[in-house]
Design an enzyme around this catalytic site. Structure first.
Site: not given
Ligand code: GAL
Ligand code: MG
Length: 977
Positions: A181, A82, A393, A395, A506-507, A509, A588, A436
């Site tokens: 991710d 991730n 990204e 991250h 994002e919401y 999950h 994940f 991110e």
């Protein structure tokens, strides 16, 4: 072929040079060259080198293009991480061991291309692409999810055969800004093609089509020779209507001293009377053809576009499409396929979008990189609002890279190339600067370029929005947080300080059995000005089809080896760690609303209902009030059927006449049924289907199932007068011919991913809830009645359980209570579990269904009479966990084909599950294929069941969905059929 070390493309070591974003690459453009091109997809000669500067050998295997070598039989296998990078080196460095794929094939250059400009297009390669033709260096490209084009005119001869070598280096400085991710792969993931144009060509075309019908087309023209020939001009036509030259612009241009003559610019205009505007509900498209002419009128180049007339703007704190504050019912979508990794075909993309339409989605965030050009064509055509995201990204090293000038060029390049390519798509409503990557000057630079080139669309970036939802900044016009708790969103919308539309990037999950409280979110969004929706994380469970015996990915050979979300025997859906990686982030990666084969998870039905275009607003004596919840469309594309479900087990249907409602309007319609005076609880469902064929659904496809309760159940007065015999053993456990395990107290469920990652499962383990010791306190036997008091003792405390079994009406009534001490303030469930003899394979129930539902994910499962084989009740989440529950169950029967079996009635609507698995069995294994189904059924009847929430990444469920300490009481009856 030259010695690798003498090759300039190798000698430059571009894989550790972030300043080198490309060399010899043509500028990106919105002119689509796919039609008429020579496709170069198929098997290429291939070898995988241990490092980019290793010398290729004599031995070649082959690899399919487009595709990733990580799924095509090499020993370099996929790895899922991730946040963490798969290697320790800091940016821009990479490890010396750096898998490098060398792809080679011969290409016959058509003889009729003599005199033309010949271009090679590589759709996408990760992460550095080096191009050679006949051993000569041609170019370099980075930016793994956008095409790279190279002018081959100087190095190939029409009519001859050329050897094209594409060298793809897996790890580079660019990997540090492609730390999304997802699985790490290597290869050429989109199509390769060769095309030719006249030396005089359209370098770019920008289309601006406004909702009032104004069309402006800006053309940029170049000539491969440099200077433009005299007398060229452009013409255009929109569905037969000729565009006019913008003479004003031409005149001004001619007189403009800044114009030096090597870039040709021209503008075309049209006003379309009575234009049919584009929006996600009615995605009206017009066909535009732009032609570039030589002085003699002959056509040198043609560019075709599909045009949607629409406006996107932010007014106050609202994002408006054509003046309407539209709700964004979005999902984050990765490019994914269980056999080919990141290579997705046109058919795959279409199937994704069709499915999303059928389940009420109207928006896609291209998480986290630009998608294949065809995806945007499909979004234009089927109707989606797209947040187009650049491939950035960083991250793991976000903070350092955001302001690192060595990466400045890469940030700007990636955003600019995305904007250049996709700017003409009506579906694209917002540009996203990536994901991110903290927030730094590199973002502002990229935002600046994008805003200047395309002033017509808002820009968003979560990393900037994070600093403050109302902060003025260059990088985000939208407050686009991820996983913000609903109460924070509400507080912001009500604060009076909101300046930007609040649309969560994002919401909710979707990992495992999840998406609790989605309906609560939407109730708040629809009721609160300032809240406009968001993008569920995410579309896919990225399980890769894997052979269990040798652990290899099935690859393209695995076609058809899965069905209904389940891998065929001998196969499984691999997630992090399954390819022998020691560094990984496990399951994940399985966090989507669909299984790896696109089978919808139960949450999709929840979403479909939440997004329902037509709703039953309320019920009054004279009828029900229907409301049109769309933004642009009437109800004429829908048909309806009424369904009346009565508690006595009957269902009646009648055709429904949908009123002609404009968006936002309501109307009362008379009840189609006379409600019988007797019969208790009554539910009215409007079964809404497509009235004709839609591009995304044939006629008759279910669109939504809004429901209203017409009459509540009558409270039943229980007087317990025993009239039979109850048999229990010395432990006070029921002895029953159809039960193999007697009803006992259950306080635990196989932890969901949310339970695990949210920390609840660890607490439950510490408390010992999985298997508390049952101690009998007393067994009192009266005629026809046995009352058992027991204690369930575990580390977390002692739960007193009382169970009274009364023989009545030819069956049994079970009255139970459980008293949870304060210490056990949040458990998975309080209820009864028992197991049945084999053979009872069909469940019929009156309650919510037919699909899986839980207390905080039950808005999409209408109450009715449902019936399913037991084996189909269970949802095969990749990592086994609590699954198969049905909410609001009033009664059920579990029967064998000869209609023998059990009938259970509950005192009130309860959470019930009937599966082949004990909770402990589910929790003991890591993959679905390891589960061994029992022959009998495991039945749970819960007095209370904890909501699912989304705590694997984001907020947990609400307090109202928790199982509280204190006394719980429930009753049920059991009868033999
Ligand atoms: C977000 C991220 C996504 C994904 C998700 C969790 O933080 O943007 O890429 O990692 O969380 O599944
Ligand atoms: Mg990330």
């Amino acid at each position: 072929m030259t010695d690798a070390h003498l090759d300039p493309l190798i000698a430059l070591r571009p894989w550790q040079a972030p300043e080198v974003t490309s060399w010899g690459r043509l500028p990106m453009s919105a002119v689509d060259r796919r039609s008429g091109a020579v496709p170069l997809d198929g098997d290429w000669r291939f070898q995988l080198l241990p490092a980019p500067d290793a010398q290729p050998g004599e031995v070649w295997s082959s690899s399919y293009v487009p595709g990733v070598w990580t799924l095509q039989g090499t020993d370099d296998l996929p790895q899922y991480l991730n946040v963490r990078m798969p290697f320790a080196e800091f940016p821009p460095h990479v490890p010396a061991a750096n898998p490098t794929g060398v792809y080679e094939r011969e290409v016959d250059v058509p003889a009729e291309w003599a005199g033309r400009r010949i271009v090679l297009q590589v759709g996408a390669a990760e992460s550095v692409l080096l191009v050679h033709v006949d051993g000569r260096p041609v170019g370099i490209s980075k930016d793994s999810h956008l095409a790279a084009e190279f002018d081959l005119t100087p190095v190939v001869r029409p009519g001859d055969r050329a050897t094209v070598r594409l060298t793809v280096v897996k790890w580079s400085d660019a990997s540090h800004i492609e730390d999304q991710d997802q699985w790490w792969h290597g290869g050429i993931t989109r199509s390769v093609l060769l095309y030719a144009t006249d030396p005089l060509h359209l370098a770019d075309v920008t289309v601006r089509a406004r909702r009032g019908g104004d069309l402006l087309v800006e053309c940029r023209v170049r000539d491969a020779g440099g200077a433009l020939p005299e007398g060229w001009y452009v013409s255009g036509e929109l569905d037969g209507q000729l565009l006019t030259q913008d003479a004003e612009f031409d005149r001004a241009n001619a007189e403009d001293e800044r114009v030096s003559g090597f870039l040709g610019e021209a503008r075309l205009r049209a006003a379309v009377p009575g234009v049919r505007t584009w929006n996600a509900e009615t995605p009206e498209l017009y066909g535009l053809t732009v032609r570039l002419h030589r002085a003699d009128g002959t056509v040198a180049d043609t560019s075709r576009h599909r045009v949607g007339f629409r406006d996107v703007e932010i007014v106050g704190r609202d994002l408006l499409v054509n003046g309407e504050r539209v709700f964004i019912r979005g999902v984050n979508r990765h490019d994914f396929h269980p056999l080919t990794g990141r290579t997705v075909s046109y058919d795959d993309m279409r199937a994704d979008l069709v499915l999303l339409k059928r389940f009420g989605f109207n928006a896609i965030r291209t998480a986290h990189y630009p998608n294949d050009p065809a995806l945007y064509d499909l979004a234009d055509e089927l109707g989606f609002y797209v947040v187009d995201e650049a491939d950035i990204e960083s991250h793991d090293h976000a903070h350092e890279i955001a302001d690192d000038p060595r990466y400045l060029g890469a940030f700007v390049d990636r955003v600019a190339r995305m904007v250049l390519r996709d700017k003409n798509h009506p579906s694209v409503v917002i540009w996203s600067l990536g994901n991110e990557s903290d927030y730094g000057a590199n973002h502002d630079a990229a935002a600046g370029w994008g805003r200047r080139h395309d002033p017509t669309r808002p820009v968003q970036y979560e990393g900037a929005a994070k600093r403050g939802w109302a902060d003025p900044d260059l990088a985000s016009d939208i407050a686009c947080p991820m996983y913000a708790p609903l109460e924070e969103c509400l507080a912001h919308a009500l604060s009076g300080t909101q300046t930007k539309p609040l649309i969560q990037c994002e919401y909710s999950h979707a990992m495992g059995n999840s998406n609790g409280t989605l309906a609560d979110h939407w109730a708040a969004i629809e009721a609160t000005p300032g809240l406009q929706g968001g993008f569920i994380w995410e579309f896919w469970d990225h399980g890769i089809l894997q052979r269990v015996n040798d652990g290899r990915p099935a690859g393209r050979g695995g076609a058809g080896l899965y069905d209904n979300g389940v891998a065929a025997p001998g196969h499984r859906w691999a997630y992090g760690g399954d390819f022998g990686e020691t560094d990984h982030d496990g399951a994940f990666i399985a966090d989507g609303v669909v299984f790896p084969d696109r089978t919808p998870k139960p949450v999709m039905f929840e979403h479909r209902e939440i997004a329902a275009p037509v709703r039953i607003a309320c019920f009054r004596h004279e009828g029900v009030v229907l409301a049109n919840h769309q933004h642009f469309r009437g109800l004429d594309w829908l048909s309806g059927e009424w369904e009346l479900s009565l508690a006595d087990g009957t269902t009646r249907t009648a055709p429904a006449e949908l009123p002609g409602l404009r968006p936002g309007e309501t109307a009362a319609v008379p009840l189609p049924f006379e409600l019988p005076a007797e019969g208790g609880e009554a539910w009215l469902t409007l079964r809404v289907t497509t009235a004709g064929d839609e591009p995304w659904a044939p006629r008759g496809t279910v669109v939504c199932l809004p429901q209203v309760r017409l009459r509540a159940a009558l409270p039943s007065a229980h007087t317990r007068v025993p009239d039979g015999v109850v048999e229990v053993d010395e432990e006070g456990l029921l002895v029953h011919p159809l039960l193999t395990a007697a009803p006992v107290l259950s306080l635990w469920r196989a932890p969901t991913d949310n339970d695990e990652l949210g920390g609840m499962a660890a607490r439950w383990r510490d408390w010992g809830l999985e298997a508390p010791a049952r101690k009998v306190v007393s067994v009192r036997r009266d005629p026809g009645r046995v009352a058992v008091v027991s204690e369930y003792v575990c580390a977390g405390g002692t739960v007193r359980h009382e169970q009274a079994l009364t023989a009545m009406d030819g069956g049994l009534i079970v009255d139970e209570s459980a008293e949870l001490p304060e210490a056990l303030h949040d458990v998975a469930r309080v209820g009864t579990v028992f197991e049945t003899v084999p053979g009872l394979n069909l469940l019929e129930w009156f309650g919510q269904g037919p699909w899986e539902s839980y207390p905080d994910r039950a808005a999409g499962a209408p109450v009715g009479h449902h019936c399913l084989p037991v084996d189909e009740l269970f949802t095969p989440y990749l990592r086994p966990q609590e699954s198969g529950g049905r909410h609001g169950v009033r009664r059920f029967t579990l029967s064998a084909p000869d209609a023998t079996g059990l009938a259970v009635r509950l005192d009130r609507p309860r959470q019930v599950s009937v599966t082949r698995h004990r909770a402990a069995g589910l929790a003991a294994v890591a993959h679905h294929d390891e589960l061994v189904p029992r022959a009998g059924c495991v039945v749970h009847i819960d007095a209370a069941h904890r909501g699912l929430g989304t705590a694997s990444c984001g907020p947990d469920t609400f307090a109202s969905y928790l199982v509280a300490a204190g006394v719980h009481r429930w009753s049920w009856s059991l009868r033999v059929l």
